[in-house]
Design an enzyme around this catalytic site. Structure first.
Site, PDB file in Angstrom:
ATOM      1  N   THR A 163      44.750  42.259  36.656  1.00 29.81           N
ATOM      2  CA  THR A 163      43.955  41.619  37.713  1.00 29.81           C
ATOM      3  C   THR A 163      44.423  42.042  39.108  1.00 29.81           C
ATOM      4  OG1 THR A 163      43.197  39.442  38.483  1.00 29.81           O
ATOM      5  CG2 THR A 163      45.514  39.610  37.940  1.00 29.81           C
TER       6      THR A 163
ATOM      7  N   THR B  49      39.447  38.411  36.063  1.00 29.01           N
ATOM      8  CA  THR B  49      40.548  39.097  35.397  1.00 29.01           C
ATOM      9  C   THR B  49      40.098  39.593  34.036  1.00 29.01           C
ATOM     10  OG1 THR B  49      42.197  37.741  36.473  1.00 29.01           O
ATOM     11  CG2 THR B  49      42.808  38.650  34.334  1.00 29.01           C
TER      12      THR B  49
ATOM     13  N   ARG C 221      51.531  36.713  47.090  1.00 31.75           N
ATOM     14  CA  ARG C 221      51.201  35.754  46.018  1.00 31.75           C
ATOM     15  C   ARG C 221      51.085  36.484  44.666  1.00 31.75           C
ATOM     16  NH1 ARG C 221      46.860  35.024  42.092  1.00 31.75           N
ATOM     17  NH2 ARG C 221      46.647  32.799  41.685  1.00 31.75           N
TER      18      ARG C 221
ATOM     19  N   SER D 119      37.746  42.090  40.901  1.00 33.51           N
ATOM     20  CA  SER D 119      38.977  41.344  40.609  1.00 33.51           C
ATOM     21  C   SER D 119      40.005  42.138  39.833  1.00 33.51           C
ATOM     22  CB  SER D 119      38.655  40.080  39.798  1.00 33.51           C
ATOM     23  OG  SER D 119      37.957  39.180  40.590  1.00 33.51           O
TER      24      SER D 119
ATOM     25  N   THR E 190      42.348  33.136  32.218  1.00 32.78           N
ATOM     26  CA  THR E 190      41.752  33.592  33.472  1.00 32.78           C
ATOM     27  C   THR E 190      41.417  32.343  34.283  1.00 32.78           C
ATOM     28  OG1 THR E 190      39.925  34.851  34.449  1.00 32.78           O
ATOM     29  CG2 THR E 190      39.471  33.774  32.372  1.00 32.78           C
ATOM     30  N   GLY E 191      41.229  32.532  35.575  1.00 32.38           N
ATOM     31  CA  GLY E 191      40.979  31.371  36.423  1.00 32.38           C
ATOM     32  C   GLY E 191      42.101  31.186  37.419  1.00 32.38           C
TER      33      GLY E 191
END
Ligand code: SD4
Length: 330
Positions: free
Chosen positions: A209, A191, A219, A89, A242-243
């Site tokens: 990330t 990340t 994106r 990632s 993060t997420g």
């Protein structure tokens, strides 16, 4: 993923990590150890997201313990993770978008409210350093795409292929069905975000990330957006996220955490409040993972995720290891 699990296991066996799962609102040994060390405050300190936060912290700590700056510490720490081809990632080895192209997002912020960010950057191993150069060498805060790439080359960074054989194979396999469904705590959420407080009492943060695996081409997530993926206010504290970036952007997540701390909340309570805000603003969070880490001016830290499975690495003069974050939704 296997490698990350193996790394975690090795860390445990090596006795350098302490992991205590926390669940719901009950107090656990991890929380107690956090509370105890937080009572006194910690300086210097670095905290970073996920298991790979531990190797980032190791580099950061070498800088912090010698009296180096929080800014150097977080930049150098996350650079190591950007170079690690096994991390899917971040940087080299990051999983590509649906067109098979690795695109990177990163941001950095210092104790003077100066910040720099890059988004949709390709073929550069260290987006965090480009973000820092944007902050220090330009009148701007944010460069994206081709312009960010050209700027990186001008600043002496090299064109580098980021797509490893392993990531390419994973993408080709994904193409067979081409279903986009983020899986909580697996491939999509690694990340590296890092926050530090140095011996001079200054805070800094970095976040880098390759974003969500197999995202739409073009994106951009939360990580390069100041106030979403990262925010630092040297009078108060710092936070990063993060997420699922879309959910973090919708609530200006890291800014919320810092503002909660400004209003008197501990870093822990502020992270919980931000997760709560995500939960309140989304109708269904069953497939949505978001996590925050936070550090205040005294060196007290906190963390929280919506679902179980998020962990962070902490390095202080007295503590060095990984903790499992509290989670808010089961
Ligand atoms: C994003 N927040 O691009 C990032 C993904 C992430 O760990 O955190 N991965 O939405």
């Amino acid at each position: 993923m296997k490698q990350r699990r193996a790394f975690l296991k090795d860390s445990l066996l090596g006795g350098i990590a302490f992991i205590a799962a926390s669940c719901g609102w009950t107090s656990t040994s991890a929380e107690k150890s956090q509370e105890e060390s937080n009572l006194k405050g910690n300086k210097p300190i670095v905290i970073s997201t996920w298991n790979h936060g531990e190797i980032a912290n190791k580099v950061s700590w070498q800088i912090l313990e010698k009296g180096g700056t929080a800014l150097d510490a977080v930049e150098q720490g996350v650079r190591l993770v950007e170079s690690d081809p096994t991390g899917s990632s971040v940087g080299i080895g990051g999983l590509p978008d649906r067109d098979g192209i690795v695109t990177l997002d990163a941001s950095i912020m210092n104790h003077k409210n100066e910040c720099g960010a890059v988004a949709f950057l390709q073929n550069i191993e260290h987006p965090i350093t480009v973000a820092r150069k944007v902050m220090e060498e330009t009148p701007h805060v944010f460069l994206a795409g081709e312009g960010a790439y050209k700027f990186a080359l001008e600043q002496g960074l090299k064109d580098t292929n980021l797509l490893t054989e392993e990531s390419k194979k994973a993408w080709e396999k994904w193409l067979e069905e081409a279903k986009y469904k983020p899986i909580i705590n697996i491939e999509n959420h690694d990340t590296i975000g890092s926050l530090a407080l140095d011996q001079h009492g200054n805070l800094a943060g970095a976040c880098t990330t390759s974003g969500l695996a197999y995202k739409m081409h073009g994106r951009v997530g939360d990580s390069p957006i100041i106030g979403a993926g990262l925010f630092v206010d040297n009078e108060v504290g710092a936070a990063c996220a993060t997420g699922l970036g879309e959910a973090i952007i919708r609530i200006a997540g890291s800014n919320i955490v810092v503002e909660m701390m400004r209003n008197g909340m501990s870093p822990q309570k502020a992270c919980e409040a931000a997760c709560q805000r995500v939960i309140e603003k989304h109708q269904n969070v069953s497939g949505l993972q978001v996590a925050f880490i936070a550090l205040n001016k005294k060196g007290q830290y906190g963390s929280c995720s919506i679902h179980p499975g998020f962990n962070l690495a902490i390095h202080t003069p007295k503590q060095n290891g990984i903790e499992t974050a509290k989670h808010q939704f089961i």
